[in-house]
Design an enzyme around this catalytic site. Structure first.
Site, PDB file in Angstrom:
ATOM      1  N   CYS A  65      -2.851  -0.351  22.241  1.00 47.78           N
ATOM      2  CA  CYS A  65      -3.844   0.286  23.104  1.00 47.78           C
ATOM      3  C   CYS A  65      -5.089  -0.598  23.028  1.00 47.78           C
ATOM      4  O   CYS A  65      -5.058  -1.643  22.387  1.00 47.78           O
ATOM      5  CB  CYS A  65      -4.108   1.745  22.728  1.00 47.78           C
ATOM      6  SG  CYS A  65      -5.051   2.046  21.229  1.00 47.78           S
ATOM      7  N   HIS A  98       2.770  -4.921   1.135  1.00 46.44           N
ATOM      8  CA  HIS A  98       2.223  -3.930   0.211  1.00 46.44           C
ATOM      9  C   HIS A  98       2.405  -2.487   0.665  1.00 46.44           C
ATOM     10  O   HIS A  98       2.438  -1.588  -0.178  1.00 46.44           O
ATOM     11  CB  HIS A  98       0.733  -4.175  -0.017  1.00 46.44           C
ATOM     12  CG  HIS A  98       0.470  -5.448  -0.751  1.00 46.44           C
ATOM     13  ND1 HIS A  98      -0.784  -5.758  -1.229  1.00 46.44           N
ATOM     14  CD2 HIS A  98       1.258  -6.502  -1.093  1.00 46.44           C
ATOM     15  CE1 HIS A  98      -0.750  -6.933  -1.832  1.00 46.44           C
ATOM     16  NE2 HIS A  98       0.487  -7.411  -1.747  1.00 46.44           N
TER      17      HIS A  98
END
Length: 144
Positions: A65, A98
């Site tokens: 977006c 991570h």
């Protein structure tokens, strides 16, 4: 790999190029986004994209977006989704390594097409490190 993609009007042009790249790389793409530049509400494409990832119909998702914020916020309402808003290569890599991110949120109005395509390549090629990060990732979802 099956990849879900969703976008609003701000991400349409980038979406077409990302789909082309993914298909050239041999991936199957499920397109939940708009194919026009006419204004539309991002949740209408982001929820189905996130649902596909959450329910295992797609291994990962890519959402776009204007700022990436609305798309990421919407995607992260789904318990099985870990959407990461990324605007540079290091953030994309860390989101996968991570956080085991399964949806990449791209801010189409703030990065170039070249950058966005690079983010997709990094997202696809980076593995979750597990180890010390696994316990943290397992604590993200709210257990109801």
């Amino acid at each position: 790999m099956t990849i879900a993609i969703g976008n609003d009007h701000a991400g349409t042009d980038y979406k077409f190029e990302i789909v082309k790249l993914l298909e050239e790389l041999g991936h199957t793409v499920i397109n939940f986004g708009t194919d026009t530049n006419d204004s539309m509400d991002y949740p209408d494409s982001i929820h189905p994209t996130s649902d596909a990832v959450e329910k295992g119909k797609a291994e990962i998702g890519i959402i776009l977006c204007g700022s990436g914020n609305g798309a990421q916020i919407t995607a992260n309402k789904h318990q099985g989704v870990r959407a990461a808003l990324c605007w540079n290569n290091e953030l994309v890599e860390l989101a996968r390594q991570h956080n085991n991110s399964n949806i990449l949120a791209i801010p189409a109005r703030f990065v170039s097409l070249h950058q966005a395509l690079g983010f997709v390549k990094i997202f696809l090629s980076t593995e979750f490190e597990g180890g010390r990060h696994e316990n943290r990732v397992n604590k993200i979802a709210c257990n109801q």
